[in-house]
Write an enzyme that holds these catalytic residues in place. Sequence first.
Site, PDB file in Angstrom:
ATOM      1  N   ASP A  45       0.841  -1.203   0.000  1.00  0.00           N
ATOM      2  CA  ASP A  45       0.000   0.000   0.000  1.00  0.00           C
ATOM      3  C   ASP A  45       0.879   1.257   0.000  1.00  0.00           C
ATOM      4  OD1 ASP A  45       0.872  -0.056   2.619  1.00  0.00           O
ATOM      5  OD2 ASP A  45      -1.110   0.158   3.530  1.00  0.00           O
ATOM      6  N   SER A  46       2.205   1.061   0.032  1.00  0.00           N
ATOM      7  CA  SER A  46       3.138   2.170  -0.195  1.00  0.00           C
ATOM      8  C   SER A  46       2.896   2.793  -1.566  1.00  0.00           C
ATOM      9  CB  SER A  46       4.588   1.684  -0.098  1.00  0.00           C
ATOM     10  OG  SER A  46       4.797   0.563  -0.940  1.00  0.00           O
ATOM     11  N   ASP A  84      -1.179  -6.296  -0.297  1.00  0.00           N
ATOM     12  CA  ASP A  84      -1.182  -5.616   1.006  1.00  0.00           C
ATOM     13  C   ASP A  84      -2.598  -5.125   1.323  1.00  0.00           C
ATOM     14  OD1 ASP A  84       0.143  -4.698   3.213  1.00  0.00           O
ATOM     15  OD2 ASP A  84       1.152  -3.022   2.203  1.00  0.00           O
ATOM     16  N   LYS A 114      -0.809  -9.420   3.063  1.00  0.00           N
ATOM     17  CA  LYS A 114      -0.065  -8.885   4.210  1.00  0.00           C
ATOM     18  C   LYS A 114      -0.982  -7.909   4.935  1.00  0.00           C
ATOM     19  CE  LYS A 114       3.242  -5.548   3.918  1.00  0.00           C
ATOM     20  NZ  LYS A 114       2.682  -4.548   4.874  1.00  0.00           N
ATOM     21  N   GLU A 116      -1.043  -5.256   8.728  1.00  0.00           N
ATOM     22  CA  GLU A 116      -0.226  -4.643   9.783  1.00  0.00           C
ATOM     23  C   GLU A 116      -0.834  -4.893  11.158  1.00  0.00           C
ATOM     24  OE1 GLU A 116       0.386  -0.496   8.906  1.00  0.00           O
ATOM     25  OE2 GLU A 116       1.146  -0.912   6.895  1.00  0.00           O
ATOM     26  N   GLU A 183       9.602  -3.673  10.597  1.00  0.00           N
ATOM     27  CA  GLU A 183       9.965  -2.381   9.987  1.00  0.00           C
ATOM     28  C   GLU A 183      10.489  -1.407  11.044  1.00  0.00           C
ATOM     29  OE1 GLU A 183       7.230  -0.681   7.186  1.00  0.00           O
ATOM     30  OE2 GLU A 183       8.265   1.247   7.178  1.00  0.00           O
TER      31      GLU A 183
HETATM   32  O1  KIV Z   1       3.520  -1.059   1.697  1.00  0.00           O
HETATM   33  C1  KIV Z   1       4.666  -1.529   1.610  1.00  0.00           C
HETATM   34  O2  KIV Z   1       5.349  -1.364   0.596  1.00  0.00           O
HETATM   35  C2  KIV Z   1       5.182  -2.258   2.749  1.00  0.00           C
HETATM   36  C3  KIV Z   1       6.621  -2.654   2.735  1.00  0.00           C
HETATM   37  C4  KIV Z   1       7.497  -1.482   2.846  1.00  0.00           C
HETATM   38  C5  KIV Z   1       6.935  -3.691   3.753  1.00  0.00           C
HETATM   39  O3  KIV Z   1       4.462  -2.508   3.663  1.00  0.00           O
END
Ligand code: KIV
Length: 266
Positions: A45-46, A84, A114, A116, A183
Amino acid sequence: MPKTTVPDIYKKKAEGRKITVLTAYDFPTAQIVDEAGIDIALVGDSLGMVVQGIDSTLPVTMDEMIYHTRIVSRAVKTSLVVGDMPFLSYQADRAEAVLNAGRFLKEAGAEAVKLEGGVAVAETVRAIVAAGIPVMGHIGLTPQHVNVFGGHKVQGRDEAAREKILADARALQEAGVFAVVLEAIPSALAREIGGILSIPTIGIGAGPHCDGQVLVLHDLLGLFDRFTPKFVKRYAHLKDEALRAVKEYKKEVESGAFPTEEQSFT
Ligand code: KIV
């Protein structure tokens, strides 16, 4: 080469081989990650920050993540694709979390998701895993908690924060995650977590003692320059190179040097 699977990730750890993870958001970036032989292509989600130009990951939606993950899955031949889960797609309601996680597999071709958080999301992780969806955890600096942390700051430096992160790591492993991203935490804490867990640890700003490493591709390539975290190593300066090329094109169009006969039809 066959598609990388979750058991392959466990096998790499068992054999003491480092696990490589990079983000990918679209067809060309996914092809680069895949062709380089990276184990896991993470549709992070970056993308809110490095693709959409937002200041945080919070506004990213499920539909946007599905859109990008579908494109990445189309490009990838061997890397394991992990989607994510964006902010508020899994925190409010467990059944909704399972359905949203399922969308990454059903609609977007991912093989895992993934999310958090640690203790607070452990039961949700358990429910998603029970539905047959592999989950990667993410603790330490969790960017979806940026407003709680008061910025993108290193976590786990004092004793209480260290204990919390250790509890989060244990809770995630017990809930069934296949790997956990650590992280922006001190290297010594990452090492301690690695000594406690049997699942692979994937570090980003967590030092060299993790079982694998992840970076945001745009950071590594020098395509994102709004800020550079200390843990980033730039392996290329593609923004500079792209800017040079585009300026040269502009100059040649304006001077009439492009196109020539070579780029023209008879
Ligand atoms: O959103 C993302 O790219 C991430 C990574 C930096 C682990 O969560």
